[in-house]
Scaffold this motif. Structure first.
Motif, short mmCIF file in Angstrom:
data_model
loop_
_atom_site.label_atom_id
_atom_site.label_comp_id
_atom_site.label_asym_id
_atom_site.label_seq_id
_atom_site.Cartn_x
_atom_site.Cartn_y
_atom_site.Cartn_z
N GLU A 113 3.47 6.84 -8.98
CA GLU A 113 2.49 7.54 -8.16
C GLU A 113 1.09 7.45 -8.77
O GLU A 113 0.10 7.24 -8.06
N LEU A 114 1.01 7.60 -10.08
CA LEU A 114 -0.29 7.49 -10.76
C LEU A 114 -0.85 6.09 -10.64
O LEU A 114 -2.06 5.91 -10.44
N LEU A 115 0.02 5.09 -10.77
CA LEU A 115 -0.42 3.70 -10.64
C LEU A 115 -0.96 3.42 -9.25
O LEU A 115 -2.03 2.82 -9.09
N GLU A 116 -0.24 3.87 -8.23
CA GLU A 116 -0.67 3.62 -6.86
C GLU A 116 -2.02 4.28 -6.58
O GLU A 116 -2.90 3.68 -5.95
N ALA A 117 -2.18 5.49 -7.06
CA ALA A 117 -3.45 6.19 -6.86
C ALA A 117 -4.60 5.43 -7.51
O ALA A 117 -5.71 5.34 -6.95
N LYS A 118 -4.33 4.87 -8.68
CA LYS A 118 -5.37 4.12 -9.38
C LYS A 118 -5.72 2.84 -8.63
O LYS A 118 -6.91 2.51 -8.46
N LEU A 119 -4.71 2.12 -8.17
CA LEU A 119 -4.97 0.86 -7.48
C LEU A 119 -5.65 1.06 -6.13
O LEU A 119 -6.35 0.17 -5.63
N LYS A 120 -5.46 2.24 -5.52
CA LYS A 120 -6.11 2.55 -4.24
C LYS A 120 -7.53 3.08 -4.41
O LYS A 120 -8.28 3.17 -3.45
N SER A 121 -7.88 3.44 -5.65
CA SER A 121 -9.19 4.00 -5.89
C SER A 121 -10.29 3.02 -5.50
O SER A 121 -10.22 1.83 -5.81
N LYS A 122 -11.30 3.51 -4.84
CA LYS A 122 -12.40 2.66 -4.39
C LYS A 122 -13.16 2.05 -5.57
O LYS A 122 -13.73 0.96 -5.45
N LEU A 344 -6.84 -11.18 -4.57
CA LEU A 344 -6.15 -10.66 -3.39
C LEU A 344 -6.21 -9.14 -3.27
O LEU A 344 -6.12 -8.60 -2.16
N HIS A 345 -6.36 -8.47 -4.39
CA HIS A 345 -6.19 -7.01 -4.38
C HIS A 345 -7.15 -6.28 -3.46
O HIS A 345 -6.74 -5.33 -2.77
N GLN A 346 -8.39 -6.67 -3.41
CA GLN A 346 -9.38 -5.94 -2.63
C GLN A 346 -8.96 -5.80 -1.17
O GLN A 346 -9.19 -4.77 -0.53
N GLU A 347 -8.31 -6.82 -0.63
CA GLU A 347 -7.88 -6.78 0.77
C GLU A 347 -6.67 -5.89 1.00
O GLU A 347 -6.35 -5.58 2.15
N TYR A 348 -6.00 -5.52 -0.10
CA TYR A 348 -4.79 -4.71 0.02
C TYR A 348 -4.99 -3.28 -0.46
O TYR A 348 -4.03 -2.55 -0.70
N LYS A 349 -6.22 -2.87 -0.57
CA LYS A 349 -6.50 -1.51 -1.05
C LYS A 349 -5.79 -0.44 -0.22
O LYS A 349 -5.35 0.58 -0.73
N GLU A 350 -5.72 -0.68 1.08
CA GLU A 350 -5.08 0.30 1.96
C GLU A 350 -3.61 -0.03 2.20
O GLU A 350 -2.98 0.52 3.08
N GLY A 351 -3.08 -0.99 1.40
CA GLY A 351 -1.67 -1.29 1.52
C GLY A 351 -1.32 -2.33 2.55
O GLY A 351 -0.15 -2.60 2.80
N GLN A 352 -2.32 -2.93 3.20
CA GLN A 352 -2.02 -3.96 4.17
C GLN A 352 -3.17 -4.98 4.23
O GLN A 352 -4.30 -4.66 3.90
#
Length: 356
Positions: A113-122, A344-352
């Motif tokens: 959960e902590l990892l996901e929150a970090k990767l979603k951070s703007k 690739l990560h920037q395009e997947y910030k919202e999970g899709q």
């Protein structure tokens, strides 16, 4: 159980925590009583202790480590490697760097959960995060808790680069995720291989995968085009340092694309623990080994000098550096460990994937 040696453990006692005013130890009369009464002085059991940290990603500032960020699903490590530099970190949690490090394993159940929150951070921009910068993410606790697997699923979901450092063949359980991550150039694996002699491996690293299983792990990963770097570390003068060339050949033959090596250093409580260990397990060569380690670190078992501490100095360290250079020329010519994909990560910030 023979109270003189705890089976399956590297450390044989708890060293004093430098942050604690008090320290307990076993007295000889107590041990003698246990022996006469047929009782166990210590049950030698591993305990898993759930903790819930507020953050999981660590910024690495050391210039000697070769990574920018790391995360550790577990603190403490049941592998029991006697030389492990991570032992000292257990003192910050109120435990000993000795047996506590191997038997009191802190489980970060909220790591995914902590990892996901970090990767979603703007504010977060993709940089390789290495699993096991401190303790092994595939140690025995992972069989039960599967935190590492859950984290790999998060990395795949957000197309984020991840490195793994391990000496456990349990990694192959997650080969499906590793292969999928590798399709996008998102993963690199670092397998630690310390000796071709199984007895040496067993003494140094009592609860780790055997050499044959580690080489097989490299082989299977390589067959699936997953990039593997072998960590021939630490090299300990008088114990496994003479194996550097043969270790390099073995990992190259198994498919590794590169290798790194370090010279052992025994900072903090590790120096005392290692000294006690080698005098128990290799009494005939103990002083020679200890003196050779000191010769690589300015006359001390400890060395905190950036740029020197991991490779050492002096004739022995210089010789190992030269052997490593020759090994790369002989066994790794034309091989190269690739850079991981951060695009690739920037395009997947919202999970899709952003389609338009």
């Amino acid at each position: 159980m023979n109270f003189k040696h705890l089976k399956g453990r590297g450390a044989q006692h708890n060293s004093k925590n430098k942050f604690d005013a008090l320290h307990s130890e076993w007295r000889d009369d107590f041990l003698e009583y246990c022996l006469k009464e047929g009782e166990l002085a210590d049950n030698n059991k591993t305990v898993y202790l759930p903790i819930f940290p507020k953050t999981i990603i660590n910024k690495v500032t050391s210039p000697d480590v070769g990574m920018s960020y790391s995360m550790n699903p577990y603190q403490g490590c049941e592998h029991g490697c006697i030389y492990c530099y991570a032992r000292n970190t257990h003192e910050f949690w109120g435990y000993s760097a000795g047996l506590d490090f191997e038997r009191k394993i802190l489980i970060k159940e909220n790591a995914p959960e902590l990892l996901e929150a970090k990767l979603k951070s703007k504010s977060w921009k993709a940089e390789t995060i290495v699993l096991s910068g401190n303790t092994d993410c595939y140690q025995p606790a992972e069989k039960k808790y599967e935190i590492t697997r859950a984290c790999l699923e998060i990395f795949l979901k957000y197309r984020h680069p991840v490195g793994i450092i391990t000496k456990n063949a349990l990694l192959l359980r997650d080969l499906d995720l590793i292969i999928e991550l590798n399709k996008y150039g998102l993963i690199g694996i670092n397998i630690s291989v310390t000796s071709l002699i199984e007895e040496t491996r067993r003494l140094l690293e009592p609860r780790t995968a055997t050499l044959s299983r580690r080489l097989k792990t490299i082989e299977i990963l390589s067959e699936n085009k997953v990039p593997v770097n072998a960590m021939l570390a630490p090299l300990i003068p008088g114990i496994n340092s003479h194996e550097l060339m043969s270790l390099a050949k073995a990992v190259s033959d198994s498919g590794a694309l590169s290798f790194t090596h370090t010279v052992v250093r025994l900072n903090g409580a590790i120096g005392m623990l290692f000294t006690d260990w080698i005098r128990r397990t290799m009494p005939d060569k103990a002083e020679k080994v200890l003196n050779q380690i000191k010769s690589c670190h300015g006359g001390s078992l400890q060395d905190s000098r950036f740029g020197i501490r991991n490779r050492g100095e002096g004739p022995l360290a210089t010789n190992l550096k030269e052997v490593a250079r020759i090994a790369r020329q002989k066994y790794f010519k034309g091989k190269k460990f690739p850079a991981l994909n951060k695009d690739l990560h920037q395009e997947y910030k919202e999970g899709q994937l952003k389609l338009f």
